[in-house]
Write a protein that holds these residues in place. Structure first.
Motif, PDB file in Angstrom:
ATOM      1  N   PHE A   1       0.835  -1.206   0.000  1.00 45.70           N
ATOM      2  CA  PHE A   1       0.000   0.000   0.000  1.00 45.70           C
ATOM      3  C   PHE A   1       0.871   1.259   0.000  1.00 45.70           C
ATOM      4  O   PHE A   1       0.548   2.254  -0.645  1.00 45.70           O
ATOM      5  CB  PHE A   1      -0.913   0.007   1.230  1.00 45.70           C
ATOM      6  CG  PHE A   1      -1.665   1.299   1.402  1.00 45.70           C
ATOM      7  CD1 PHE A   1      -2.760   1.597   0.613  1.00 45.70           C
ATOM      8  CD2 PHE A   1      -1.249   2.233   2.351  1.00 45.70           C
ATOM      9  CE1 PHE A   1      -3.440   2.804   0.751  1.00 45.70           C
ATOM     10  CE2 PHE A   1      -1.917   3.437   2.495  1.00 45.70           C
ATOM     11  CZ  PHE A   1      -3.019   3.721   1.700  1.00 45.70           C
ATOM     12  N   GLY A   2       1.973   1.216   0.749  1.00 43.39           N
ATOM     13  CA  GLY A   2       2.818   2.417   0.869  1.00 43.39           C
ATOM     14  C   GLY A   2       3.859   2.551  -0.222  1.00 43.39           C
ATOM     15  O   GLY A   2       4.750   3.402  -0.119  1.00 43.39           O
ATOM     16  N   MET A   3       3.768   1.734  -1.284  1.00 35.44           N
ATOM     17  CA  MET A   3       4.789   1.745  -2.329  1.00 35.44           C
ATOM     18  C   MET A   3       4.592   2.922  -3.286  1.00 35.44           C
ATOM     19  O   MET A   3       3.623   2.990  -4.028  1.00 35.44           O
ATOM     20  CB  MET A   3       4.727   0.427  -3.108  1.00 35.44           C
ATOM     21  CG  MET A   3       5.912   0.172  -4.033  1.00 35.44           C
ATOM     22  SD  MET A   3       7.490   0.139  -3.171  1.00 35.44           S
ATOM     23  CE  MET A   3       7.234  -1.198  -1.994  1.00 35.44           C
ATOM     24  N   THR A   4       5.508   3.869  -3.234  1.00 29.01           N
ATOM     25  CA  THR A   4       5.526   4.966  -4.205  1.00 29.01           C
ATOM     26  C   THR A   4       6.853   4.908  -4.950  1.00 29.01           C
ATOM     27  O   THR A   4       7.726   4.092  -4.627  1.00 29.01           O
ATOM     28  CB  THR A   4       5.404   6.327  -3.499  1.00 29.01           C
ATOM     29  OG1 THR A   4       6.557   6.507  -2.649  1.00 29.01           O
ATOM     30  CG2 THR A   4       4.142   6.413  -2.651  1.00 29.01           C
ATOM     31  N   ASP A   5       7.035   5.791  -5.916  1.00 27.70           N
ATOM     32  CA  ASP A   5       8.293   5.805  -6.682  1.00 27.70           C
ATOM     33  C   ASP A   5       9.487   5.954  -5.748  1.00 27.70           C
ATOM     34  O   ASP A   5      10.504   5.272  -5.890  1.00 27.70           O
ATOM     35  CB  ASP A   5       8.278   6.965  -7.690  1.00 27.70           C
ATOM     36  CG  ASP A   5       7.139   6.835  -8.685  1.00 27.70           C
ATOM     37  OD1 ASP A   5       6.550   5.751  -8.769  1.00 27.70           O
ATOM     38  OD2 ASP A   5       6.841   7.819  -9.371  1.00 27.70           O
ATOM     39  N   GLU A   6       9.349   6.874  -4.781  1.00 27.21           N
ATOM     40  CA  GLU A   6      10.474   7.190  -3.901  1.00 27.21           C
ATOM     41  C   GLU A   6      10.744   6.064  -2.903  1.00 27.21           C
ATOM     42  O   GLU A   6      11.900   5.717  -2.645  1.00 27.21           O
ATOM     43  CB  GLU A   6      10.195   8.501  -3.148  1.00 27.21           C
ATOM     44  CG  GLU A   6      10.117   9.740  -4.037  1.00 27.21           C
ATOM     45  CD  GLU A   6       8.810   9.843  -4.808  1.00 27.21           C
ATOM     46  OE1 GLU A   6       7.852   9.089  -4.463  1.00 27.21           O
ATOM     47  OE2 GLU A   6       8.737  10.640  -5.759  1.00 27.21           O
ATOM     48  N   VAL A   7       9.676   5.499  -2.338  1.00 25.90           N
ATOM     49  CA  VAL A   7       9.834   4.368  -1.404  1.00 25.90           C
ATOM     50  C   VAL A   7      10.464   3.187  -2.126  1.00 25.90           C
ATOM     51  O   VAL A   7      11.356   2.509  -1.599  1.00 25.90           O
ATOM     52  CB  VAL A   7       8.472   3.977  -0.785  1.00 25.90           C
ATOM     53  CG1 VAL A   7       8.605   2.707   0.052  1.00 25.90           C
ATOM     54  CG2 VAL A   7       7.930   5.111   0.062  1.00 25.90           C
ATOM     55  N   PHE A   8      10.034   2.954  -3.360  1.00 24.08           N
ATOM     56  CA  PHE A   8      10.594   1.867  -4.172  1.00 24.08           C
ATOM     57  C   PHE A   8      12.094   2.092  -4.413  1.00 24.08           C
ATOM     58  O   PHE A   8      12.895   1.152  -4.302  1.00 24.08           O
ATOM     59  CB  PHE A   8       9.855   1.799  -5.506  1.00 24.08           C
ATOM     60  CG  PHE A   8      10.410   0.799  -6.469  1.00 24.08           C
ATOM     61  CD1 PHE A   8      10.154  -0.560  -6.303  1.00 24.08           C
ATOM     62  CD2 PHE A   8      11.199   1.201  -7.542  1.00 24.08           C
ATOM     63  CE1 PHE A   8      10.671  -1.490  -7.182  1.00 24.08           C
ATOM     64  CE2 PHE A   8      11.720   0.280  -8.427  1.00 24.08           C
ATOM     65  CZ  PHE A   8      11.453  -1.072  -8.255  1.00 24.08           C
ATOM     66  N   ALA A   9      12.458   3.343  -4.725  1.00 21.87           N
ATOM     67  CA  ALA A   9      13.871   3.647  -5.014  1.00 21.87           C
ATOM     68  C   ALA A   9      14.744   3.404  -3.779  1.00 21.87           C
ATOM     69  O   ALA A   9      15.820   2.805  -3.880  1.00 21.87           O
ATOM     70  CB  ALA A   9      13.997   5.101  -5.482  1.00 21.87           C
ATOM     71  N   VAL A  10      14.273   3.848  -2.612  1.00 18.05           N
ATOM     72  CA  VAL A  10      15.070   3.677  -1.383  1.00 18.05           C
ATOM     73  C   VAL A  10      15.154   2.201  -1.005  1.00 18.05           C
ATOM     74  O   VAL A  10      16.230   1.689  -0.685  1.00 18.05           O
ATOM     75  CB  VAL A  10      14.452   4.500  -0.224  1.00 18.05           C
ATOM     76  CG1 VAL A  10      15.123   4.150   1.102  1.00 18.05           C
ATOM     77  CG2 VAL A  10      14.598   5.991  -0.504  1.00 18.05           C
ATOM     78  N   ALA A  11      14.024   1.492  -1.043  1.00 19.94           N
ATOM     79  CA  ALA A  11      14.009   0.079  -0.652  1.00 19.94           C
ATOM     80  C   ALA A  11      14.820  -0.769  -1.624  1.00 19.94           C
ATOM     81  O   ALA A  11      15.499  -1.724  -1.210  1.00 19.94           O
ATOM     82  CB  ALA A  11      12.565  -0.419  -0.578  1.00 19.94           C
ATOM     83  N   SER A  12      14.761  -0.446  -2.917  1.00 29.72           N
ATOM     84  CA  SER A  12      15.477  -1.236  -3.927  1.00 29.72           C
ATOM     85  C   SER A  12      16.986  -1.157  -3.768  1.00 29.72           C
ATOM     86  O   SER A  12      17.713  -2.035  -4.239  1.00 29.72           O
ATOM     87  CB  SER A  12      15.103  -0.760  -5.332  1.00 29.72           C
ATOM     88  OG  SER A  12      13.741  -0.973  -5.565  1.00 29.72           O
ATOM     89  N   ALA A  13      17.445  -0.082  -3.134  1.00 32.40           N
ATOM     90  CA  ALA A  13      18.901   0.091  -2.961  1.00 32.40           C
ATOM     91  C   ALA A  13      19.467  -0.881  -1.938  1.00 32.40           C
ATOM     92  O   ALA A  13      20.686  -1.031  -1.835  1.00 32.40           O
ATOM     93  CB  ALA A  13      19.200   1.531  -2.554  1.00 32.40           C
ATOM     94  N   LYS A  14      18.610  -1.530  -1.168  1.00 29.44           N
ATOM     95  CA  LYS A  14      19.061  -2.466  -0.131  1.00 29.44           C
ATOM     96  C   LYS A  14      19.299  -3.854  -0.727  1.00 29.44           C
ATOM     97  O   LYS A  14      18.564  -4.273  -1.626  1.00 29.44           O
ATOM     98  CB  LYS A  14      18.012  -2.558   0.988  1.00 29.44           C
ATOM     99  CG  LYS A  14      17.854  -1.276   1.781  1.00 29.44           C
ATOM    100  CD  LYS A  14      19.130  -1.014   2.560  1.00 29.44           C
ATOM    101  CE  LYS A  14      19.097   0.327   3.263  1.00 29.44           C
ATOM    102  NZ  LYS A  14      20.363   0.650   3.929  1.00 29.44           N
TER     103      LYS A  14
END
Length: 249
Positions: free
Chosen positions: A108-121
């Motif tokens: 539900f909380g997945m936005t472009d920015e959240v995706f970018a930060v999480a994907s870096a992990k």
């Protein structure tokens, strides 16, 4: 286990602060424009709570201002937000196999920015880390929507009335960074979308014309890209064969 979840949530929340700061001016502007469009504070904040998608919410505001129907707004918002489905699926492949509840929350909380930060992990990404990033971003977006709405009431009447123009300025401000990042693709898509919208608007309402123009522009661009990609590959193979023949002679 619970302590680990808390630690990962805090780490995600700390990494999400940069997103929250970035969301602040955009959310305030959304609240300002929502008030100028005629929405109540409850409606504006509720939209941010349920939709939680900047571009789609701005588009919905413009459609409300133009008098589009509820079904048109919901469908157009759904289409614009389809990319979040792909992002959630992508993150799910790299995230730990957490509970269904945790996966539903971070999806539900997945936005472009959240995706970018999480994907870096590195994988496997902890579910509570993603939830922490999304929670801070969500809190900022919803909270500053309310702040922006009340800020509008302190503005002079002439400025409140001019906020409708700010909506179009904001669309341009959202478009320019995308053009800088992806270049001609964004320009072509925006051009085709504008052209198709102008044609559809001759016999459809604004909401439906926006929706059909968006779908048609994306489908045509994808088709063109695949066609040119195949042609480019065939041409590359021909050149390679000619070079091989030349080297044999």
């Amino acid at each position: 286990m619970k302590e680990n979840n808390t630690l990962f949530f805090k780490k995600g929340a700390a990494d999400g602060i940069a997103i929250a700061v970035g969301y602040m001016p955009v959310a305030i502007t959304f609240g300002l424009i929502a008030g100028a469009t005629g929405l109540s504070v409850v409606e504006a904040v509720l939209m941010s709570m349920i939709v939680f998608a900047g571009a789609a919410q701005y588009m919905a505001l413009s459609m409300i201002a133009l008098g589009s129907g509820a079904l048109e707004i919901v469908l157009a918002t759904f289409i614009v937000n389809l990319r979040h489905l792909l992002m959630s699926a992508s993150i799910h492949e790299r995230a730990e196999k957490g509970s269904k509840g945790a996966r539903a929350v971070y999806a539900f909380g997945m936005t472009d920015e959240v995706f970018a930060v999480a994907s870096a992990k590195p994988a496997p990404i902890r579910s509570f880390y993603i939830i922490g990033v999304g929670a801070v971003a969500y809190g900022s977006w919803v909270g500053f929507t309310g702040v922006g709405f009340y800020m509008g009431s302190f503005l002079p009447l002439i400025l409140q009335e001019s906020m409708a123009i700010a909506l179009y300025a904001l669309f341009i401000a959202l478009l320019v960074p995308s053009i800088k990042k992806d270049g001609k693709m964004v320009i072509i898509l925006a051009g085709m979308g504008g052209l198709f919208h102008s044609l559809f608007a001759l016999f459809l309402s604004t909401g439906w014309s926006i929706m059909f123009a968006t779908i048609l522009a994306v489908m045509l661009y994808e088709g063109m890209e695949r066609l040119l990609g195949v042609k480019g590959e065939l041409k590359e193979n021909e050149n390679r064969e000619e070079e091989e023949k030349a080297s044999c002679q």
